[in-house]
Enzyme design. Structure first.
Site, PDB file in Angstrom:
ATOM      1  N   SER A   1       0.845  -1.196   0.000  1.00  0.00           N
ATOM      2  CA  SER A   1       0.000   0.000   0.000  1.00  0.00           C
ATOM      3  C   SER A   1       0.873   1.237   0.000  1.00  0.00           C
ATOM      4  CB  SER A   1      -0.905   0.020   1.232  1.00  0.00           C
ATOM      5  OG  SER A   1      -1.559   1.274   1.375  1.00  0.00           O
TER       6      SER A   1
ATOM      7  N   TYR B   1      -1.625   1.065  10.642  1.00  0.00           N
ATOM      8  CA  TYR B   1      -1.771   0.301   9.400  1.00  0.00           C
ATOM      9  C   TYR B   1      -0.576   0.548   8.488  1.00  0.00           C
ATOM     10  CZ  TYR B   1      -3.576  -0.823   4.728  1.00  0.00           C
ATOM     11  OH  TYR B   1      -3.730  -1.324   3.449  1.00  0.00           O
TER      12      TYR B   1
END
Length: 251
Positions: free
Chosen positions: A144, A157
């Site tokens: 990501s 995250y």
């Protein structure tokens, strides 16, 4: 084996209900992929996903897999590989977590880290070793852009994805020349169930667009894929913004 364009005949998805993974599986099945293993926690959603792929003509099967149970990964994934060679492994499991909640509940933060990083390291190494024994195959890792730089809004995250990204890059270097191809995919904000209710970030994309980028990356034997591609330049610039300035950005 893959065809001349890099499309796999067989696919193992770790995270079998991931919307990005299923969009990728559907796309590959319409090309050449004939056998698909969907690994995930047993659920109606996992069974329905397999049924959909079978309806498209694939031999789709499910296998019980838990990212948080690394002591089972070798046995569970080993059984899949004994059924025949796997041309491509798509490591697609992960959780977003709730930043505000997780900051006050360390065990919740640890669960995010264990799922996104520790579980991925375990499963990734098990699959990499088996692919290497085959002498061929691709390991595609969903990372990501959140891992590119710590942001106040999602650093728990983001830190787990940063660890995963570095691990996958290093694994790719370790496997260079063995016949195993490792590709890191860095999507930006993806419109999905995981992000439902969140404010949409600029340059948002869809699972289908990520699937197309994965297919293109396989054909080109890319090592890193950004989705959309323009994010590569954006994140390159953001990495060099001084921290006092970065803190004031609406990210």
């Amino acid at each position: 084996m893959k065809d001349a364009f890099g499309i796999p005949q067989s696919l193992l998805v770790l995270g079998g209900t991931s919307e990005i993974a299923l969009a990728t599986a559907r796309r590959l099945v319409t090309r050449r992929t004939r056998t698909v293993w969907l690994a995930g926690r047993p659920s109606p959603a996992l069974d329905n996903a397999a049924a959909e792929l079978r309806g498209m003509g694939a031999d789709a099967r499910t296998v019980a897999f838990d990212a948080l149970a690394p002591d089972t990964h070798e046995e569970v994934l080993g059984k899949v590989f004994t059924e025949g060679d796997i041309d491509m492994v798509l490591l697609a499991f992960g959780v977003l977590g709730d930043q505000a909640h997780d900051e006050g509940e360390p065990l919740s933060a640890v669960r995010v880290a264990q799922t996104n990083y520790t579980g991925a390291v375990s499963a990734g190494l098990v699959c990499a070793r088996t692919l290497q024994a085959q002498g061929h195959g691709s390991l595609v890792v969903l990372s990501s852009v959140a891992g590119e730089r710590a942001r106040r809004s999602n650093f728990i995250y983001g830190s787990s994805k940063a660890g995963l990204d570095v691990f996958a890059q290093g694994l790719g270097d370790a496997l260079h020349g063995t016949g195993v191809h490792v590709m890191v995919v860095r999507p930006g904000f993806v419109r999905s169930k995981m992000t439902a209710g969140l404010a949409e970030a600029p340059m948002a994309t869809t699972p289908e667009t990520v699937a197309l980028a994965i297919e293109t990356g396989l054909r080109r034997r890319s090592e890193t894929v950004w989705v959309p591609g323009a994010l590569r330049m954006v994140m390159s610039a953001l990495r060099h913004v001084p921290r006092p300035v970065f803190r004031r950005l609406p990210v």
